[in-house]
Motif scaffolding. Structure first.
Motif, PDB file in Angstrom:
ATOM      1  N   UNK A 235      -0.009  -8.839  -2.199  1.00 52.37           N
ATOM      2  CA  UNK A 235      -0.838  -8.357  -0.978  1.00 52.37           C
ATOM      3  C   UNK A 235      -1.787  -7.438  -1.399  1.00 52.37           C
ATOM      4  N   UNK A 236      -3.145  -8.080  -1.677  1.00 50.43           N
ATOM      5  CA  UNK A 236      -4.079  -7.275  -2.138  1.00 50.43           C
ATOM      6  C   UNK A 236      -4.817  -6.478  -0.981  1.00 50.43           C
ATOM      7  N   UNK A 237      -4.381  -6.788   0.049  1.00 48.74           N
ATOM      8  CA  UNK A 237      -4.925  -5.884   1.244  1.00 48.74           C
ATOM      9  C   UNK A 237      -4.324  -4.347   1.550  1.00 48.74           C
ATOM     10  N   UNK A 238      -3.161  -4.232   0.644  1.00 48.96           N
ATOM     11  CA  UNK A 238      -2.714  -2.935   0.513  1.00 48.96           C
ATOM     12  C   UNK A 238      -2.889  -2.254  -0.469  1.00 48.96           C
ATOM     13  N   UNK A 239      -3.709  -0.957  -0.108  1.00 49.19           N
ATOM     14  CA  UNK A 239      -4.379  -0.173  -1.330  1.00 49.19           C
ATOM     15  C   UNK A 239      -3.114   0.390  -2.009  1.00 49.19           C
ATOM     16  N   UNK A 240      -1.844   0.517  -1.700  1.00 49.84           N
ATOM     17  CA  UNK A 240      -0.804   1.258  -2.231  1.00 49.84           C
ATOM     18  C   UNK A 240      -0.049   0.219  -3.252  1.00 49.84           C
ATOM     19  N   UNK A 241      -0.524  -1.057  -3.473  1.00 51.60           N
ATOM     20  CA  UNK A 241       0.278  -2.003  -3.999  1.00 51.60           C
ATOM     21  C   UNK A 241       0.564  -1.324  -5.514  1.00 51.60           C
TER      22      UNK A 241
ATOM     23  N   UNK B 285       0.534   5.540   2.796  1.00 49.23           N
ATOM     24  CA  UNK B 285      -0.675   6.149   1.938  1.00 49.23           C
ATOM     25  C   UNK B 285      -1.645   6.740   2.680  1.00 49.23           C
ATOM     26  N   UNK B 286      -2.313   8.159   2.642  1.00 57.65           N
ATOM     27  CA  UNK B 286      -3.278   8.427   3.150  1.00 57.65           C
ATOM     28  C   UNK B 286      -4.816   7.418   2.757  1.00 57.65           C
ATOM     29  N   UNK B 287      -4.697   6.684   1.944  1.00 61.75           N
ATOM     30  CA  UNK B 287      -5.446   5.848   1.316  1.00 61.75           C
ATOM     31  C   UNK B 287      -5.513   4.736   2.303  1.00 61.75           C
ATOM     32  N   UNK B 288      -6.423   4.772   3.751  1.00 65.79           N
ATOM     33  CA  UNK B 288      -6.487   3.766   4.570  1.00 65.79           C
ATOM     34  C   UNK B 288      -7.819   2.904   4.586  1.00 65.79           C
ATOM     35  N   UNK B 289      -8.239   2.863   3.331  1.00 65.94           N
ATOM     36  CA  UNK B 289      -9.734   2.093   3.231  1.00 65.94           C
ATOM     37  C   UNK B 289      -9.249   0.538   3.674  1.00 65.94           C
ATOM     38  N   UNK B 290     -10.070  -0.310   4.582  1.00 67.56           N
ATOM     39  CA  UNK B 290      -9.626  -1.445   5.092  1.00 67.56           C
ATOM     40  C   UNK B 290      -9.627  -2.371   3.745  1.00 67.56           C
ATOM     41  N   UNK B 291      -9.179  -3.229   4.248  1.00 64.60           N
ATOM     42  CA  UNK B 291      -9.238  -4.711   2.987  1.00 64.60           C
ATOM     43  C   UNK B 291     -10.808  -5.209   3.427  1.00 64.60           C
ATOM     44  N   UNK B 292     -10.996  -6.080   2.588  1.00 68.33           N
ATOM     45  CA  UNK B 292     -12.362  -6.895   2.560  1.00 68.33           C
ATOM     46  C   UNK B 292     -12.392  -7.608   4.055  1.00 68.33           C
TER      47      UNK B 292
ATOM     48  N   UNK C 154       9.634  -1.676  -0.525  1.00 68.52           N
ATOM     49  CA  UNK C 154       8.325  -2.162  -0.770  1.00 68.52           C
ATOM     50  C   UNK C 154       7.878  -2.981   0.430  1.00 68.52           C
ATOM     51  N   UNK C 155       8.671  -3.693   1.002  1.00 73.12           N
ATOM     52  CA  UNK C 155       8.290  -4.700   2.189  1.00 73.12           C
ATOM     53  C   UNK C 155       8.319  -3.762   3.438  1.00 73.12           C
ATOM     54  N   UNK C 156       8.925  -2.642   3.444  1.00 76.47           N
ATOM     55  CA  UNK C 156       8.541  -2.038   4.812  1.00 76.47           C
ATOM     56  C   UNK C 156       7.667  -0.806   4.622  1.00 76.47           C
ATOM     57  N   UNK C 157       7.207  -0.653   3.489  1.00 80.13           N
ATOM     58  CA  UNK C 157       5.887   0.132   3.180  1.00 80.13           C
ATOM     59  C   UNK C 157       4.535  -0.780   3.745  1.00 80.13           C
ATOM     60  N   UNK C 158       4.811  -1.978   3.310  1.00 83.87           N
ATOM     61  CA  UNK C 158       3.677  -2.729   3.377  1.00 83.87           C
ATOM     62  C   UNK C 158       3.548  -3.019   4.936  1.00 83.87           C
ATOM     63  N   UNK C 159       4.705  -3.276   5.517  1.00 86.12           N
ATOM     64  CA  UNK C 159       4.903  -3.616   7.044  1.00 86.12           C
ATOM     65  C   UNK C 159       4.054  -2.256   7.676  1.00 86.12           C
ATOM     66  N   UNK C 160       4.511  -0.983   7.487  1.00 86.29           N
ATOM     67  CA  UNK C 160       3.828   0.149   8.000  1.00 86.29           C
ATOM     68  C   UNK C 160       2.450   0.119   7.871  1.00 86.29           C
ATOM     69  N   UNK C 161       2.011  -0.204   6.745  1.00 89.86           N
ATOM     70  CA  UNK C 161       0.445  -0.196   6.384  1.00 89.86           C
ATOM     71  C   UNK C 161      -0.205  -1.477   7.295  1.00 89.86           C
ATOM     72  N   UNK C 162       0.428  -2.364   7.550  1.00 87.74           N
ATOM     73  CA  UNK C 162      -0.277  -3.579   8.231  1.00 87.74           C
ATOM     74  C   UNK C 162      -0.227  -3.263   9.605  1.00 87.74           C
ATOM     75  N   UNK C 163       1.049  -2.439  10.274  1.00 87.74           N
ATOM     76  CA  UNK C 163       0.841  -2.092  11.576  1.00 87.74           C
ATOM     77  C   UNK C 163      -0.394  -1.214  11.888  1.00 87.74           C
ATOM     78  N   UNK C 164      -0.627  -0.137  10.733  1.00 87.89           N
ATOM     79  CA  UNK C 164      -1.556   0.743  11.263  1.00 87.89           C
ATOM     80  C   UNK C 164      -3.088  -0.087  10.892  1.00 87.89           C
ATOM     81  N   UNK C 165      -3.329  -1.019  10.059  1.00 93.81           N
ATOM     82  CA  UNK C 165      -4.573  -1.628  10.175  1.00 93.81           C
ATOM     83  C   UNK C 165      -4.568  -2.284  11.345  1.00 93.81           C
ATOM     84  N   UNK C 166      -3.444  -3.092  11.803  1.00 93.89           N
ATOM     85  CA  UNK C 166      -3.630  -3.962  12.900  1.00 93.89           C
ATOM     86  C   UNK C 166      -4.180  -3.207  14.155  1.00 93.89           C
ATOM     87  N   UNK C 167      -3.545  -2.006  14.331  1.00 93.13           N
ATOM     88  CA  UNK C 167      -4.364  -1.086  15.299  1.00 93.13           C
ATOM     89  C   UNK C 167      -5.466  -0.454  15.219  1.00 93.13           C
TER      90      UNK C 167
END
Length: 738
Positions: free
Chosen positions: A627-633, A653-660, A444-457
């Motif tokens: 981590x409410x910023x992660x849509x796949x939570x 996840x393909x759902x890459x809608x940005x967090x608020x 779960x932590x790794x999946x969150x890490x991957x999401x935040x990497x893509x969001x940061x980029x």
């Protein structure tokens, strides 16, 4: 007139006659009746003659030459009254006893036990006289302290009584004159101060100054250590400084003297103490350890050798290198370690992060708070490594750090291979997996890490900025060695995930908290990169563990610390040389939580963590952050089943809608202890179970009706009970409050 206290010890010439005077009466009184009749009569006669001789001496009728022949005429004269008294008591005991036998001796020596009889009165009188005799001889029997007038101060050349002209004259007479120690080496300038005087020494042209400290000390009657030389403008010139009193390092009773005599020669050569003073926090001493002028830095001491040289114990000596000055360190020698009694947890307020993200996890020996950094507002999350064997207090440190993260609004992902090492941490966590399922928390932590990497980029973020909907995240891995066994597939996966979080998590707001018995790479799946990224990139808490760990920690301030030397219990009474069942056994107090903590910018010192039995009373169940910023939570339980490496490796996840959006952010200090309540959907679902008129419902029935997972359901039920919406009749059975 002032007085001083001195100890007067008796001379042996006075002590021996005094001892004979005290011992002889009862000894001969008891032994004479037991001798053969002839020998007993001879002994009695000798005592009578002795009494007569001492009586003659007492009245001054013994010739002077006879007294001088003994060689102790002064002693015989000084003790003439006590010698006479002792001889009379001896005659009184021995003479009748020689003829009346043991019965008389018994009556005289122990008759006082029957005070109503005549023999009892005689015995009491005899012993009273013997006691008065002994009391009078006490100055000759043992040492005693007496007050005497202070001696007058004598004035000499080295005391400073001499003015400049007198100092010049002494130099000319004893050093630079024709018959001096160094002819032609003249004192040409002088500056007189209260504590010392300084002068300029010049040699004849073409020669170098070669005046010695011994020659100057002899001339001015001061120790050679009071004389120091410094170079002048050329070899024919030197500055000489003469102290009027010896420096503290020459006095073995001072801390400086103890250091110079016991520590400097072998343990820390090239160092001396400065500003030594009493430490009110410990009842001992504290001082700066300073490198000598010809030494570039203070050497790293071996803590065991340092403690041994100071004749102390591991818990009573603390050495602290200076954080920025390699030429200084701080030494503290304690009478009693203030950490021994422990410091109860003061309350949640001590865990509130500072502006720089620091929290206090305990107290140092100096009284300063022992702090570590959870996050840096500019640099991002800070990793933490906690090392310690079972019983060292490791679990208590983890609980305190986790509680601080929880109260500060961090989302906690918890993994515990042992299974329920600390149930309170599970209650704080947004996601927790224990036992064989621990790998799920890492996935779960790794999946969150991957999401935040893509969001940061995608957003072009250089540094992480936390917001209430994009919080800091703490990934806790307890007993890490149990899940990083590289011989198993899950172990390889765990090492892979931990490496990624350690390397990339800081800039993405993800703190990695590694908890392990040791820092060896082989205890971390062989990953030296993991160890380096966590320790070098954050805080290190070192409790009692293997001594070899000290060589693996390269954080400034941990040099020379031997974690294996931290005792399991505070110093107890010394074991007797010969054991006896009469010796009581005292239970030693454990040293759990005692160790060292290092964090960027913080001094490394001996510390002890707060004593907190359970964090449960301080948990805010209505403010568990995720981590409410992660849509796949919402899909975390499904994600936890998918390995992070291999053919079925997890893809974001393909759902890459940005967090608020909330890029304008300062660390959430103002809201960390007043969190926004969680969405009421779970509460409403549970309360709806009682709307159909049911008076009672089991936890299992509620879970089936609501479809909530165990973790969420437990937290919701606890919060509703606390708020008074429902009440718990017994474990697992609930009723809506009327």
């Amino acid at each position: 007139m002032s007085e001083i206290t001195v100890t007067r010890r008796p001379h042996i010439a006075d002590q021996v006659p005094a001892l004979v005077s005290v011992i002889t009466p009862p000894a001969l009184g008891a032994l004479t009746p037991l001798l053969e009749p002839g020998l007993a009569a001879l002994t009695a006669a000798a005592t009578v003659c002795g009494s007569a001789a001492f009586a003659t001496h007492y009245i001054g009728k013994v010739p002077e030459n006879a007294l001088n022949a003994t060689g102790i005429s002064d002693v015989l004269t000084a003790q003439r009254s006590t010698l006479l008294g002792s001889s009379l008591l001896t005659t009184m005991a021995a003479a009748p006893g020689a003829f009346l036998g043991p019965a008389y001796a018994d009556a005289l020596l122990v008759g006082f036990l029957d005070p109503a009889s005549v023999s009892g009165l005689v015995s009491a009188a005899w012993w009273s006289a013997w006691g008065a005799l002994t009391y009078k001889l006490r100055p000759a029997l043992a040492a005693r302290k007496v007050r005497i007038p202070a001696p007058a101060q004598t004035v000499g050349p080295g005391t400073g009584a001499l003015g400049p002209q007198g100092l010049f004259k002494v130099w000319a007479d004893h050093i630079s004159g024709e018959n001096g120690a160094h002819p032609g080496q003249h004192l040409v300038g002088i500056n007189v101060a209260d504590e010392a005087w300084q002068g300029i020494v010049e040699a004849p042209q073409g020669k170098a100054v070669n005046v010695t400290a011994e020659a100057v000390g002899s001339a001015y009657r001061v120790p050679a250590a009071c004389v120091t030389f410094t170079p002048g403008d050329h070899p024919g010139e030197q500055y000489v400084t003469v102290r009027r009193t010896p420096p503290a390092e020459l006095d073995p009773t001072t801390m400086e003297g103890m250091w110079a005599r016991m520590v400097r020669p072998k343990v820390m050569p090239g160092t001396h103490l400065k500003d030594a003073q009493v430490d009110p926090a410990t009842g001992g001493w504290v001082a700066w350890v300073v490198a000598d002028d010809d030494v570039p830095s203070v050497p790293v001491p071996d803590r065991k050798q340092l403690v041994g040289a100071l004749r102390s114990s591991m818990t009573l000596v603390d050495y602290q290198p200076h954080a920025s000055d390699p030429r200084r360190g701080k030494i503290r020698i304690m009478e009693k370690n203030p950490l021994e009694d422990g410091v109860p947890f003061p309350g949640p307020h001590v865990l509130e992060p500072s502006k720089g993200g620091y929290i206090a996890i305990g107290r140092g020996v100096s009284g300063r708070a022992a702090r570590l950094q959870l996050f840096d507002p500019a640099l991002g999350a800070q990793h933490i490594f906690i090392a310690g064997v079972t019983g060292s207090g490791k679990g208590g440190v983890v609980q305190i750090v986790a509680l601080a993260a929880h109260l500060a609004g961090m989302a906690i992902i918890n993994g515990d291979p042992k299974g329920s090492s600390n149930p309170d941490i599970e209650q704080m966590a947004a996601y927790s997996a224990t036992g064989d399922a621990t790998i799920k928390s890492l996935r779960v932590a790794y999946a969150l890490l991957q999401y935040r990497i893509k969001e940061s980029a995608r957003l072009g973020r250089k540094n992480f900025k936390a917001t209430p909907t994009c919080p800091w995240v703490m990934v806790i891995v307890d007993e890490t060695h149990m899940i990083t066994d590289a011989s198993t597939e899950e172990g390889k996966e765990a090492v892979f995930i931990l490496d990624k979080i350690a390397a990339l998590g800081r800039n993405l707001g993800m703190t990695l908290l590694i908890v392990n018995q040791a820092v060896n790479a082989d205890k971390l799946g062989g990953s030296t990169a993991l160890r380096t990224n966590v320790i070098q990139g954050g805080a290190m808490v070192m409790l009692r563990t293997d001594s070899a760990q000290s060589n693996l920690i390269t954080v400034d301030g941990f040099e020379g610390i031997d974690p294996g030397a931290i005792p399991a219990a505070w110093s107890a009474e010394d074991e007797p040389l010969v054991w006896s069942d009469d010796v009581p056994l005292n239970d030693p107090a454990r040293t759990f939580g005692l160790g060292y903590v290092g964090s960027p910018g913080e001094p490394v010192q001996m510390m002890r963590t707060w004593i907190l039995e359970s964090a449960a009373p301080h948990i805010r169940h209505d403010a568990i952050i995720w981590p409410a910023d992660w849509p796949a939570w919402e899909d975390r339980h499904d994600i936890a089943e998918i390995p992070a490496i291999g053919d079925t490796g997890y893809a974001t996840s393909n759902n890459t809608s940005p967090s608020p959006a909330d890029d304008e952010f300062m660390p959430p200090l103002s809201i960390q202890f007043t969190k926004t309540p969680a969405a009421p959907t779970a509460d409403a679902a549970v309360l709806a179970c009682f709307d159909d008129g049911s008076l009672e419902a089991t936890k299992e029935d509620i879970r089936i009706i609501t479809g909530l997972n165990d973790k969420t359901l437990s937290n919701t039920l606890t919060a509703l009970v606390k708020n008074g919406a429902i009440e718990r009749l017994k474990p697992g059975l609930y009723r809506k409050t009327p």
